[in-house]
Structures are given as C-alpha cells and as structure tokens.
Design a protein around this motif. Structure first.
Motif, short mmCIF file in Angstrom:
data_model
loop_
_atom_site.label_atom_id
_atom_site.label_comp_id
_atom_site.label_asym_id
_atom_site.label_seq_id
_atom_site.Cartn_x
_atom_site.Cartn_y
_atom_site.Cartn_z
N GLY A 497 0.82 -1.19 0.00
CA GLY A 497 0.00 0.00 0.00
C GLY A 497 0.86 1.25 0.00
O GLY A 497 2.00 1.25 -0.47
N ASN A 498 0.30 2.33 0.53
CA ASN A 498 1.05 3.57 0.71
C ASN A 498 0.71 4.13 2.07
O ASN A 498 0.11 3.44 2.90
N ASP A 500 -1.52 6.06 3.04
CA ASP A 500 -2.94 6.20 3.34
C ASP A 500 -3.62 4.86 3.57
O ASP A 500 -4.62 4.80 4.28
N ARG A 503 -4.97 -0.19 -1.73
CA ARG A 503 -5.92 -0.13 -2.82
C ARG A 503 -6.15 -1.55 -3.33
O ARG A 503 -5.21 -2.23 -3.72
N SER A 505 -8.26 -4.10 -5.88
CA SER A 505 -9.04 -4.24 -7.11
C SER A 505 -9.92 -5.48 -6.97
O SER A 505 -9.41 -6.58 -6.79
N ALA A 542 -13.54 -1.15 -6.85
CA ALA A 542 -12.31 -0.85 -6.10
C ALA A 542 -12.70 -0.20 -4.80
O ALA A 542 -13.71 0.50 -4.70
N ARG A 544 -10.71 1.64 -1.27
CA ARG A 544 -9.48 2.09 -0.64
C ARG A 544 -9.70 2.15 0.86
O ARG A 544 -10.53 2.91 1.33
N SER A 545 -8.94 1.33 1.60
CA SER A 545 -9.05 1.29 3.05
C SER A 545 -8.13 2.34 3.63
O SER A 545 -6.93 2.15 3.71
N GLN A 546 -8.68 3.47 3.96
CA GLN A 546 -7.88 4.56 4.48
C GLN A 546 -7.83 4.49 6.00
O GLN A 546 -8.63 3.84 6.64
#
Length: 939
Positions: A497-498, A500, A503, A505, A542, A544-546
């Motif tokens: 991830g990064n 944040d 991501r 798919s 998609a 995104r788990s923030q």
C-alpha cells in the motif's frame, strides 16, 4: 504673521534708503511656515522709459557660505500697470541658516542683495527644524536641520534610524527624510539630541460607492471608506458632510476607529432625490453624488422574537416584524439553518410573512436558525439577520447496524458491530440486543461484540443485532456465519500500500449480490485483537481502506492480513486473502542462529529466518559481506535461502556478515568469524584416526573372543577325556583276546571327485561288509566278538575305498588305526566298568540275528557322561547317515544333541537321505567317519 510683515517692512525701508533714486519699487515677503520667499514689484513699469521687456536674474544663496542654491529669471513688459510677483519655496526650512537673495537687471544697472537671517546666528538657539509637526503624503521627501553649538557635530534620527547629515554652516547640519510608508498611529519621530518633531505620513480621502436607502422610518446613506488615510487625531481625521450638513454619525466613527463603511442619516424624503457627500482631511478632499427613488431603495429592519415548534424530522420557525407597515408588503424571507459546519438556506414568500417550515431534519440534532426579509417588489437588499435561535429535534428509530463476524475456532465465533454515528443513531443509544438460536441477549452500551458458542462448526449459523433508544429499535441486522473450513484452501498473496492505506481491485463476482466485505487485522496480532472491516456497495470495483476507517490507523512496518468476502443473502464467501504493508521498512532484527561449518576448504554458512514480527517488510533476499567489505560479496535473491557455500577457500581468517533486506533496506546484520588452517589440521586428523582405530580394535577383541567361545560351546563342545583304571591293561580281557593296535591299518586320504558315483561304487564293493562305529578307547566287559555275518577286510585298501556318498564330503579320514584285540583281556560277563568312566556303547550280543536293524537309543542321565548310541553294530547301508553334530575322530558314533534325538519319536525316521538334510546347508561338508575293522587277536 506679525513677524512676517515686520520683516518685510524692515527690508522695504532698507531698500528705500539705499536705492531710493535708481531702483523700482520692490516688496519682499517671507513665509517660514511654508518655507517660501516672495518678491513683488509695484507701479514701476508705468514710469519706465523702456519699451522692451525687462529681465531680472534672481539668485538665492546660503549667506554664510555664499553657496548658490537656486537661480531664476523674471520677465516684465513695460507700459503695463500692476504687480510682478516672484516666489520660491525652499526645500530647507528658512530657520536653519541665513539666506541671501540677489537681484540683477540685464537692461539697467540694478543690483539688489536681500538678506534673510536664520536661527543659526546669535543669540545661539539649539533646536530641530521644521519644528512644527508636518502632515505629508506617503512618499514625500523632506529636509530637516539640526542647529547645534559651534564646533559640535549633531547626530539625527528618523524612526530610531540614524540619518546622514551634511554641514551647511558652522552650526547647522541638514538631512533628508523619505516617508516610504504610512506613519503609525503615534506618528514618525524626527530627533536631534534632546529636541525633535513628528511627521504624519498618510493619504487623502478615498471614499466611494455612495448609496442611500430607507427602512420606511428614516434614510440612511452609506459608502465604502476605501484606502485608509492613516491619519489619526482630531486635526488630521477625515471630516464628512451630506448635502452641506455635518454627518455626525460618520464623523464619530471616523474619530473613534477605522471602519470599512460609514453611514449618514439625512432627512427622509420619499421619491427621487440627489445626495452629495464631501470627505476632507489635511491632505485633500473628495466629493460623491448619488441620485435614487427611495421607493425602490427599501431595506427592512431585521425580524425579531424568533421561536420554533420542533418535531423529529421537521420544525416550524416563527418571527415578528418590527414595523406594522411591513405587514402590508409582499415579503420574501430566508431562514438560514446551521448544523455543525453545514449551512442551508430555506426561502419563503407571502404578504406579511412571519413563519416558515423546515423539513428533512435529522432526529436528535442541534440546529441554529436566523431570519432575514426583503420586499418582493423592487427588491433592493436583504435586511440584516435576526438574532440566532437554537433548538434540538426529537429522537427517532436508529438506523441498522453494520454487523460482521470474526471466527475464533471451529466452535466459537464473535459477532461484531460498529457504533452508530450521531447521524445514524437518531437519538441516544441505550443498548444492543443479539438474537441467536431463538434467544435474545442484552448487551451494554459500551459493548461492540458478542461471543457465540456455535457447538456444531460444520453448519451455518445466523444471528441478528439491533440497537435501541428512547423512541424505538433499529431494523435488525442479520449476519450468517459460514460453516468452519479453516480457510485451508485460500492462500494469501502479497500486497503493498502507501501511507494512506491499501488499494484493492475487486473483480466482478456473480455471488456478490450485495457487494463485498473487506476486513483486516495485523497478521501477527494479539489473541484478543478485533478485526476491522468496511462494506463495499455492489457495482463498485475498487475500495481504498484509508486510516480514517481504522482506529489507530495503519502503522508503517506492520504486516496486515486483508480478506475479501462476497456479500450475498447467505453466508459470506471468502474470495481472496492478502498480506502486506502500507510502508515497508528495514528489518528490525537480523537473521537468527548464524553458524559456520568448515569442511576442508569449503565453508558453509547456515542461518535461520528473521522473526516474522521483526521483518517490517517482505524479505527479498540476503546480502553476505566478507571481511567488513562495504559492498556485498554475495547477493542471494531467494528469500527462502538458509545457507550459502563458499568453495576453495584458502587458508586465512574470514569474517562473514549476513544481512536480510527488504525494499526499504537491510537490517543491522550479524557477524561471525572463522580461521582456516588445513595443514595444521592434518596431524590432528591423523591422531584422531589412529585413536579411533585403536579404540575400535580394543572394542572388537573382547567381542570376537566372546563370540569364538560362544561358537565353540554352541557347535563344537569339548568332549570329555575318558579315564581308565590304573590296572586296566593287566586285568581287562576280551574273551582271552586283545586289541592289536599294530594290526589296525590307517587308510590314506581318499579324494572323491564324483561324490555320487564314488558312493554308489563303494557301497557295491562293500555291500557284504559291515562296519562298526565305536570309540577305540571304549571297551566292554564282554569279549569283543565279531558278528557272524561281518566280513572284515584284510588290508587297508578295502577300508580306504569306503566313502559315504550321502555326506557330501570330499575327504575321508583313513589315517586312524583300529587297535588289535589281544586275548589277554579279561572275559567275564559280570565285570564292572570303572567308576570314573562309563562307556557310550555296550557290546552287542554275538547271538543277535543277522539282518536285524539296530537304531540309536538315547540314554538317560548317568553321571558325568551320557552314551548317545547303543553299541549295536550298524549295517553298511546305515553308514550313509551324515549328521550335523560333531563326531569323534576315533569313533563312528555321532554326538547328537538331546533335542534332536528327542524330536524323533519314530526311530525309523533316520534314513540316509531324509532327516539330516533339513539340518544342513546346501554346500555343507563334514568329514566322513573313520571306518575300522576288528581283527582276531593272535593266539
């Protein structure tokens, strides 16, 4: 002003005295406040005889230094009545030093010098000039001077900054001040020693956008101030007037504080009218005019007494109008609704409007409202806002809970739910209820999970959860826990991830009728850790788990396990499992248990993996540094590697450092040293091999010795030596005959090449002969007699030809002699055997019939020795018997073991080709027995 006129009068008198005859009338005027000098010629042109223009040259000098500071020319036409005026403004205050004004005419001899004294002459005056404060426009340059004592240099400052001064006389020092910025509210000080003055740098008025309006009670004109003048104080402030009348309200505001808009209240006049505004300060003035019809410029007063009538999802706002005249007007009113940071405007219209309904409100929420109104016809401006009114809506049913599960084991699961937000709770939540297996369980307000003892883990289980407040309960949220599979068939893949989050798919899945569920938790977590989850609506590919979705957020260097489930009406289906990091870091710990194995010139490095909790990223491989080199000697890209081999290493000292690395870098590494010396190890190795061989030999000797004794005792037991009585040779007789040893020939070794043929041939040759096997030293008390049918061969050749084919041997022992029987032996039937020796065979009765087959009989226990065979004579056909027991070289009797004999119940089971072959191997050989013949003793 008196001093100015006095000086002018003095100068005029001086001029008249000196040049009464030859100069035109001349008047000098000096204005020190404005730093101005003026010369006036009056009535001289009327009496002049010149017809051409008169030209005067004027030169201004510093009197003390005679330095020219200004030159000018004045032209005058003759024959004209009136005055000729010349004025000059000095950049330096006239008090700073004495000035000299010199006048010359180009057409006549006219030379006039006018002296204007300064304050640098006696009596001495110490001060700064201009002494009076000045109001100037920003950007103006001004000259100041300091008058000091003669011979004493004076320093000068402007706003505390030191200035460069220039000496223009013995006591005067001049300097220039540039007002680049507006002055502060206290002004900008200019100081010379203990003396000083103040400058006010600002701007002229910049007021604009004049507008006038009415509230049906009065007229109010307003305008924007524009740029600030930065001039503070009663003598420097801007003064306003409207249609020639003082704007008291605006002037009061201007004196007290600077505002962006000013107001003035002229007389009320309904209809079209002009309004003129004048703004003035020491630096200038501005005038604005506005024309309008007040019927089109109505601005109402704000509503008053705002109240509310509140329900769960709507509220009615009431207010009152200030003037009764507003009730006759068609009004447009606006209610501004504020909740948290969100604002919303709701409009309504009507004649004399005084209430408005607000819909789609959230239950149990705090709101604030304010109201403003305007006329619908000739809309001009909204009124000011009313005061703020606050209210809270009533409670309503909570929304459905977000429910998920966490499987702990085969027979235990945990139902999880998220706390409702303020928007979704619709009131104050008092608790939760979990229904499972037909039973309802109450949960506390702080509780966010409930443990279900499933019992049967091989079946699906369904549970529902509701939240309730004072109004009612939420719709039930159902969750189906799938049967236990252990997730054995789903393998986790890597994901990065990064900062944040991750991501993901999500591929379309026909089973995901209500979307997807993604849950996550630390891979290496504590036992009581609770998973987090987020639900993805159907149709979204998609998610995104923030960090905002997870309390505590994702931590860099920490591995998380993410599971993706398909949401359906039945139990959720696990589609995919992933493990990864939002940000990889270098491993926190090095490889474990590093060790080295030396195998000659080969060095093997062995290690164990970095502990999973300390990896802080995906291990991509290992770097091996040799002898503290800054660059790795070996790069291993296989993360599963646990050893590395260095071949052909010369004798030397080595240090190895093994470091595991991720995409973020290496760990600190672990170091191990070794010293190789193969030649020094060879003597040690030889000594160790010698000691090992000696130890093995010493270990085998007692084993072999014991094994030999065991073999001998097992297969070759020692035969006891017979003992004879001392008088045996003199008293023992065999029927008057003795055994003649000399007549017992010994056969030579007979080599058998074809065992079968030889056996058959020997048996045929001696078919008529009978043999007797017995111990030569064993004698019976009875005389040795020959059976009637026993034909003894004469010579040893007959004996040597006898061989037993069934014995499968290649050697026959013929070298044993059969002793002759002497007649001197005793022949009594009742002779007793020696007590020390018991014969194995007893003599057969010579009267036994020929052809009777005698079988061996085991004897019972009898002292030290046990006979194995009856001493009966065996026919030649029975001599083919070959036994696997040891045989005396001087006896024909096999030494059979008791167990072999006892196992034979039928004595007829000893044929020459049956029972003993089972006891022998295929290639087993045993020497044949020595066949001896009995000879008749000589008489």
């Amino acid at each position: 002003m008196g001093s100015w006129w006095l000086s002018a009068l003095v100068l005029a008198l001086m001029v008249q005295e000196d040049h009464a005859q030859d100069r035109p009338p001349l008047n000098l005027r000096v204005n020190k406040e404005k730093q101005q000098i003026c010369l006036i010629w009056t009535d001289f042109l009327l009496s002049s005889n010149f017809t051409d223009e008169l030209v005067f040259d004027i030169n201004v000098l510093y009197a003390e230094s005679n330095k020219s500071i200004h030159n000018d020319t004045v032209e005058a036409k003759p024959g004209l009545a009136g005055q000729v005026v010349w004025c000059w403004t000095s950049p330096l205050p006239l008090e700073c030093t004495s000035h000299l004004v010199r006048i010359r005419s180009q057409h006549q001899e006219l030379n006039i010098d006018l002296n204007i004294p300064g304050n640098d002459v006696s009596p001495p005056i110490i001060d700064v000039y201009p002494k009076k404060e000045r109001v100037v426009v920003v950007g103006t340059c001004m000259m100041f001077c300091c008058i000091a004592k003669e011979g004493q240099k004076q320093e000068a400052t402007y706003e505390i900054k030191k200035m460069n001064v220039t000496q223009i006389s013995k006591r005067t020092y001049a300097f220039t001040v540039h007002t680049q910025n507006p002055s502060p509210s206290s002004g900008s000080p200019v100081e010379c020693g203990d003396n000083g003055t103040t400058i006010w740098a600002g701007y002229p008025p910049d007021d604009h956008d004049l507008k006038c309006e009415t509230d049906l009670k009065s007229v109010e004109c307003s305008w924007d101030r524009g740029r600030r003048t930065n001039l503070v104080g009663k003598r420097r402030m801007t003064v306003y007037s409207m249609n020639g009348r003082n704007c008291t309200k605006a002037n009061e505001v201007s004196q007290s504080k600077e505002v962006s808009q000013y107001k003035c209240n002229p007389e009320l006049y309904m209809g079209e009218k002009n309004w003129t505004l004048t703004a003035r300060n020491p630096l200038g003035s501005v005038v604005h005019t506005y024309m309008a019809d007040l019927n089109h410029r109505i601005r109402m007063q704000p509503p008053e007494e705002v109240t509310s009538e509140v329900h769960a999802r709507n509220a009615t706002i009431h207010w009152s109008l200030k003037w009764k005249k507003y009730s006759d007007l068609s009004l447009l009113c606006q209610v501004e609704l504020t909740h948290a940071d969100h604002k919303q405007q709701v409009n309504g219209s009507g004649k004399g409007l005084s209430s408005l309904v607000l819909e789609d409100l959230q239950p149990y929420r705090y709101y604030s409202v304010r109201v403003r109104c305007a006329t619908v016809e000739h809309f001009w401006k909204w009124s000011d806002w009313s005061s703020i009114h606050k209210f809270q809506t009533k409670e309503d049913c909570p929304k459905a809970l977000d429910v998920w599960f966490q499987r702990k084991s085969k027979d235990k699961a945990v139902i999880l739910w998220k706390a409702l937000s303020d928007v979704d709770s619709n009131g104050r939540i008092k608790g939760y209820k979990v229904t499972w297996g037909g039973t309802e369980h109450d949960c506390e307000l702080s509780q966010r999970s409930y443990v279900l003892p499933l019992g049967d883990g091989n079946a699906d289980h369904t549970a529902t959860v509701i939240a309730f407040n004072s109004a009612c309960s939420s719709p039930p949220s159902k969750i189906t826990i799938p049967r236990w599979t252990g997730d054995a068939n789903v393998r986790a893949s890597e994901i990065l991830g990064n900062d944040d989050g991750f991501r993901l798919s999500l591929s379309a899945n026909v089973g995901a009728s209500c979307g997807y569920i993604v849950d996550w938790c630390p891979t290496y977590r504590e036992q009581d850790y609770v998973v987090e989850w987020v639900k993805v609506p159907p149709g979204t590919t998609a998610v995104r788990s923030q960090s905002v979705f997870i309390p505590g957020s994702f931590e860099p260097g920490k591995r998380y396990t993410l599971s993706i489930y398909a949401c359906s009406q039945g139990p959720p289906e696990l589609l995919q499992k992933m493990e990864g990091y939002v940000k990889e870091m270098a491993p926190a710990k090095p490889v474990q248990n590093l060790k080295v194995i030396e195998e000659g010139s080969t060095v093997v490095l062995l290690w164990e993996a970095v502990p999973p909790q300390s990896q802080h990223g995906f291990i991509r491989g290992y770097n091996i540094y040799m002898n503290n080199n800054s660059h790795p000697s070996v790069n291993i890209t296989n993360p599963d590697a646990r050893k590395h081999i260095f071949d052909n290493m010369p004798d030397s000292s080595y240090s190895f450092t093994v470091k595991a690395y991720t995409s973020a870098g290496e760990d600190n590494g672990v170091e191990l040293s070794i010293k190789l010396n193969h030649q020094a190890d060879q003597p040690i190795l030889a000594i160790l091999l010698s000691l090992g061989s000696m130890t093995l030999l010493l270990f085998l000797i007692p084993i072999m010795y014991y094994h030999r004794r065991w073999m001998k005792e097992k297969f070759y037991p020692e035969i006891p030596k017979p003992k004879l009585p001392d008088d045996w040779s003199a008293s023992t007789m065999l029927d008057g005959r003795t055994v003649d040893v000399t007549q017992c020939p010994c056969d030579t070794i007979h080599i058998v090449t074809n065992l079968k043929e030889e056996s058959e041939e020997g048996l045929k040759e001696h078919s008529n002969s009978t043999m007797e096997r017995r111990y030569y030293s064993q004698l019976n008390e009875r005389p040795l007699q020959r059976p009637p049918n026993l034909a003894l061969p004469v010579g040893p050749a007959h004996v040597s030809s006898i061989s037993l084919g069934s014995c499968q041997t290649y050697i026959t022992y013929t070298g044993l002699q059969t002793p002759a029987v002497h007649s001197g032996l005793p022949s009594t039937d009742d002779a007793q055997l020696s007590e020390d020796y018991k014969p194995q065979n007893s003599a057969a009765s010579p009267t036994e019939p020929q052809g009777i087959r005698l079988h061996p009989i085991l004897m019972g226990d009898s002292g030290d020795y046990k006979p194995q065979f009856s001493p009966h004579l065996l026919p030649a056909t029975e001599m083919n018997v070959c036994l696997d027991t040891p045989t005396s070289v001087s006896s024909f009797t096999p030494l059979l073991s008791n167990d072999v004999m006892e196992n034979s119940q039928d004595q007829s089971s000893f044929p020459s080709s049956s029972w003993y072959h089972k006891c022998l191997p295929d290639n087993y050989s045993n020497p044949t027995y020595c066949l001896t013949s009995l000879s008749t003793p000589p008489h």
